[in-house]
Design a protein around this motif. Structure first.
Motif, mmCIF file in Angstrom:
data_model
loop_
_atom_site.group_PDB
_atom_site.id
_atom_site.type_symbol
_atom_site.label_atom_id
_atom_site.label_comp_id
_atom_site.label_asym_id
_atom_site.label_seq_id
_atom_site.Cartn_x
_atom_site.Cartn_y
_atom_site.Cartn_z
ATOM 1 N N SER A 141 41.329 38.224 39.211
ATOM 2 C CA SER A 141 41.331 38.651 40.618
ATOM 3 C C SER A 141 42.033 37.590 41.437
ATOM 4 O O SER A 141 41.888 36.392 41.182
ATOM 5 C CB SER A 141 39.899 38.845 41.142
ATOM 6 O OG SER A 141 39.911 39.109 42.542
ATOM 7 N N THR A 158 28.339 44.300 33.987
ATOM 8 C CA THR A 158 28.777 44.341 35.376
ATOM 9 C C THR A 158 28.818 42.923 35.906
ATOM 10 O O THR A 158 27.788 42.246 35.982
ATOM 11 C CB THR A 158 27.821 45.190 36.242
ATOM 12 O OG1 THR A 158 27.744 46.511 35.704
ATOM 13 C CG2 THR A 158 28.321 45.258 37.683
ATOM 14 N N TRP A 170 30.781 41.094 45.288
ATOM 15 C CA TRP A 170 31.514 42.161 44.634
ATOM 16 C C TRP A 170 30.952 42.431 43.238
ATOM 17 O O TRP A 170 30.418 41.527 42.589
ATOM 18 C CB TRP A 170 32.994 41.776 44.490
ATOM 19 C CG TRP A 170 33.741 41.724 45.787
ATOM 20 C CD1 TRP A 170 33.646 40.746 46.758
ATOM 21 C CD2 TRP A 170 34.692 42.666 46.268
ATOM 22 N NE1 TRP A 170 34.483 41.023 47.804
ATOM 23 C CE2 TRP A 170 35.147 42.196 47.531
ATOM 24 C CE3 TRP A 170 35.231 43.844 45.754
ATOM 25 C CZ2 TRP A 170 36.104 42.879 48.282
ATOM 26 C CZ3 TRP A 170 36.183 44.528 46.500
ATOM 27 C CH2 TRP A 170 36.604 44.049 47.751
ATOM 28 N N GLY A 172 32.050 44.636 39.511
ATOM 29 C CA GLY A 172 33.009 45.440 38.766
ATOM 30 C C GLY A 172 32.670 45.404 37.289
ATOM 31 O O GLY A 172 31.988 44.487 36.813
ATOM 32 N N ARG A 173 33.151 46.391 36.546
ATOM 33 C CA ARG A 173 32.876 46.437 35.104
ATOM 34 C C ARG A 173 33.694 45.370 34.395
ATOM 35 O O ARG A 173 34.891 45.200 34.660
ATOM 36 C CB ARG A 173 33.211 47.821 34.539
ATOM 37 C CG ARG A 173 32.851 47.954 33.057
ATOM 38 C CD ARG A 173 32.938 49.397 32.605
ATOM 39 N NE ARG A 173 34.294 49.919 32.626
ATOM 40 C CZ ARG A 173 35.174 49.774 31.639
ATOM 41 N NH1 ARG A 173 34.842 49.074 30.543
ATOM 42 N NH2 ARG A 173 36.372 50.303 31.731
ATOM 43 N N TRP A 174 33.040 44.620 33.496
ATOM 44 C CA TRP A 174 33.718 43.545 32.787
ATOM 45 C C TRP A 174 34.144 44.022 31.415
ATOM 46 O O TRP A 174 33.329 44.450 30.593
ATOM 47 C CB TRP A 174 32.815 42.328 32.666
ATOM 48 C CG TRP A 174 33.406 41.226 31.832
ATOM 49 C CD1 TRP A 174 32.897 40.680 30.682
ATOM 50 C CD2 TRP A 174 34.654 40.559 32.072
ATOM 51 N NE1 TRP A 174 33.740 39.708 30.206
ATOM 52 C CE2 TRP A 174 34.829 39.619 31.035
ATOM 53 C CE3 TRP A 174 35.631 40.662 33.060
ATOM 54 C CZ2 TRP A 174 35.951 38.787 30.955
ATOM 55 C CZ3 TRP A 174 36.742 39.840 32.993
ATOM 56 C CH2 TRP A 174 36.892 38.906 31.952
ATOM 57 N N TRP A 181 38.583 42.645 34.889
ATOM 58 C CA TRP A 181 37.495 42.989 35.816
ATOM 59 C C TRP A 181 37.892 44.307 36.458
ATOM 60 O O TRP A 181 38.805 44.348 37.292
ATOM 61 C CB TRP A 181 37.336 41.875 36.842
ATOM 62 C CG TRP A 181 36.092 41.928 37.662
ATOM 63 C CD1 TRP A 181 34.862 42.389 37.300
ATOM 64 C CD2 TRP A 181 35.950 41.460 39.006
ATOM 65 N NE1 TRP A 181 33.955 42.244 38.331
ATOM 66 C CE2 TRP A 181 34.603 41.672 39.382
ATOM 67 C CE3 TRP A 181 36.824 40.868 39.927
ATOM 68 C CZ2 TRP A 181 34.115 41.324 40.651
ATOM 69 C CZ3 TRP A 181 36.342 40.524 41.178
ATOM 70 C CH2 TRP A 181 35.006 40.753 41.539
ATOM 71 N N ILE A 182 37.227 45.382 36.071
ATOM 72 C CA ILE A 182 37.697 46.726 36.376
ATOM 73 C C ILE A 182 37.015 47.288 37.619
ATOM 74 O O ILE A 182 35.791 47.278 37.747
ATOM 75 C CB ILE A 182 37.443 47.642 35.161
ATOM 76 C CG1 ILE A 182 38.217 47.106 33.938
ATOM 77 C CG2 ILE A 182 37.850 49.072 35.463
ATOM 78 C CD1 ILE A 182 37.858 47.801 32.651
ATOM 79 N N ASN A 183 37.827 47.775 38.536
ATOM 80 C CA ASN A 183 37.388 48.470 39.750
ATOM 81 C C ASN A 183 36.316 47.712 40.533
ATOM 82 O O ASN A 183 35.246 48.258 40.850
ATOM 83 C CB ASN A 183 36.862 49.868 39.411
ATOM 84 C CG ASN A 183 37.940 50.774 38.854
ATOM 85 O OD1 ASN A 183 39.102 50.673 39.228
ATOM 86 N ND2 ASN A 183 37.560 51.661 37.941
ATOM 87 N N PRO A 184 36.547 46.435 40.870
ATOM 88 C CA PRO A 184 35.557 45.736 41.690
ATOM 89 C C PRO A 184 35.438 46.351 43.077
ATOM 90 O O PRO A 184 36.439 46.690 43.713
ATOM 91 C CB PRO A 184 36.105 44.302 41.750
ATOM 92 C CG PRO A 184 37.566 44.429 41.469
ATOM 93 C CD PRO A 184 37.727 45.596 40.558
ATOM 94 N N THR A 185 34.194 46.494 43.520
ATOM 95 C CA THR A 185 33.899 47.020 44.851
ATOM 96 C C THR A 185 32.813 46.158 45.486
ATOM 97 O O THR A 185 32.099 45.427 44.797
ATOM 98 C CB THR A 185 33.418 48.484 44.783
ATOM 99 O OG1 THR A 185 32.261 48.555 43.936
ATOM 100 C CG2 THR A 185 34.502 49.397 44.236
ATOM 101 N N TRP A 187 29.461 45.124 46.541
ATOM 102 C CA TRP A 187 28.125 45.462 46.038
ATOM 103 C C TRP A 187 27.052 45.203 47.088
ATOM 104 O O TRP A 187 26.062 45.925 47.174
ATOM 105 C CB TRP A 187 27.882 44.631 44.788
ATOM 106 C CG TRP A 187 26.590 44.818 44.052
ATOM 107 C CD1 TRP A 187 26.264 45.838 43.213
ATOM 108 C CD2 TRP A 187 25.465 43.930 44.048
ATOM 109 N NE1 TRP A 187 25.012 45.647 42.682
ATOM 110 C CE2 TRP A 187 24.500 44.474 43.189
ATOM 111 C CE3 TRP A 187 25.195 42.717 44.688
ATOM 112 C CZ2 TRP A 187 23.276 43.861 42.959
ATOM 113 C CZ3 TRP A 187 23.979 42.092 44.456
ATOM 114 C CH2 TRP A 187 23.024 42.666 43.600
#
Length: 266
Positions: A141, A158, A170, A172-174, A181-185, A187
């Motif tokens: 990131s 996560t 934040w 995201g799926r690890w 680091w997939i689709n961090p949003t 949290w």
């Protein structure tokens, strides 16, 4: 209200509490170029890690090796304690030195994930990075403003990252194989108080404990990102927290305003 006891004083900007298997509490001293230790019998001491060192986050692995970020020397370093000098593990990303590494964590596959926020006085995006067991280093990131503490949710897949300068955490799926680091949003938003979230710790109760630097508290979150409760602290600047795996000390918090370690009975 839970009991709070000051168990260590006189530290020079403590951070990163962690425990070795013999029950010894460790933390770094950013402004003391040292790792401080406190044994169960009450004896204490320091391991000096070099001129120019500014140790930050600390992680102790299952072999009792002490891994720490060194923002002063722009490196991730490791000590096989006792008796060995710190070894530099990572100090460059491609041809660039690490940009003030701050905190670190391992995933179950042995990948080392760490934050490089840059100077705390800058308001430019920092990076979150990973180093694989075979030495592959990459950024995962580059958009967070002062990325800081790290933790995994109870599912172990996560990855949470604190973004101090924007006062949010934040998730995201690890992907431990592809190192992504997939689709961090976002949290959780940590609110107006303080500078923002610093260190993060997953508790044995599966709640997420966030030290709110400048906010005189820990914020405790459910795995969904919903605030559960707040633990008020006597110092303004908690930097991180950790649970004693033996249960003897409960929850310990490093606090930099007064240079203390605080024990909270759980």
């Amino acid at each position: 209200m839970k009991n709070r006891d000051v168990i260590v004083t006189g530290l020079q900007f403590p951070e990163g509490p962690a425990f070795t298997s013999d029950g010894t509490l460790w933390c770094v001293e950013q402004e003391g170029a040292s790792l401080f230790w406190l044994k169960p019998d009450g004896t204490s001491g320091r391991v000096h890690v070099g001129i120019g060192s500014r140790p930050n986050g600390l992680h102790i692995d299952d072999r009792d090796r002490l891994w720490f970020c060194d923002s002063g020397l722009h490196a991730i370093r490791c000590i096989n304690y006792p008796g060995q000098e710190p070894e530099t593990i990572v100090d460059h990303m491609a041809d660039e030195p690490l940009n003030w590494p701050n905190d670190l964590i391992f995933d179950p596959e042995g990948n080392l994930i760490f934050t490089c926020p840059g100077s705390p006085d800058d308001d430019e995006p920092g990076s979150v990075c990973v180093c694989s067991p075979v030495g592959e280093v990459k950024k995962i990131s580059e958009k967070l403003f002062y990325p800081n503490g790290l933790a995994f949710l109870p599912n172990g897949r996560t990855l949470l990252v604190a973004e101090t300068h924007r006062k949010r955490i934040w998730a995201g799926r690890w992907d431990a194989v592809g190192l992504n680091w997939i689709n961090p949003t976002v949290w959780a938003e940590t609110g107006p108080d303080g500078f923002g979230p610093d260190g993060l710790t997953l508790g044995p109760d599966n709640l997420l404990y966030a030290a709110i630097y400048g906010g005189s508290c820990l914020q405790v979150y459910k795995p969904t990102g919903v605030l559960s409760h707040t633990i008020e602290l006597p110092g303004e600047n908690p930097t991180n927290c950790a649970f004693d795996p033996t249960g003897r000390l409960g929850l310990v918090v490093t606090e930099s305003e007064k240079g203390q370690v605080i024990r909270i009975e759980m």
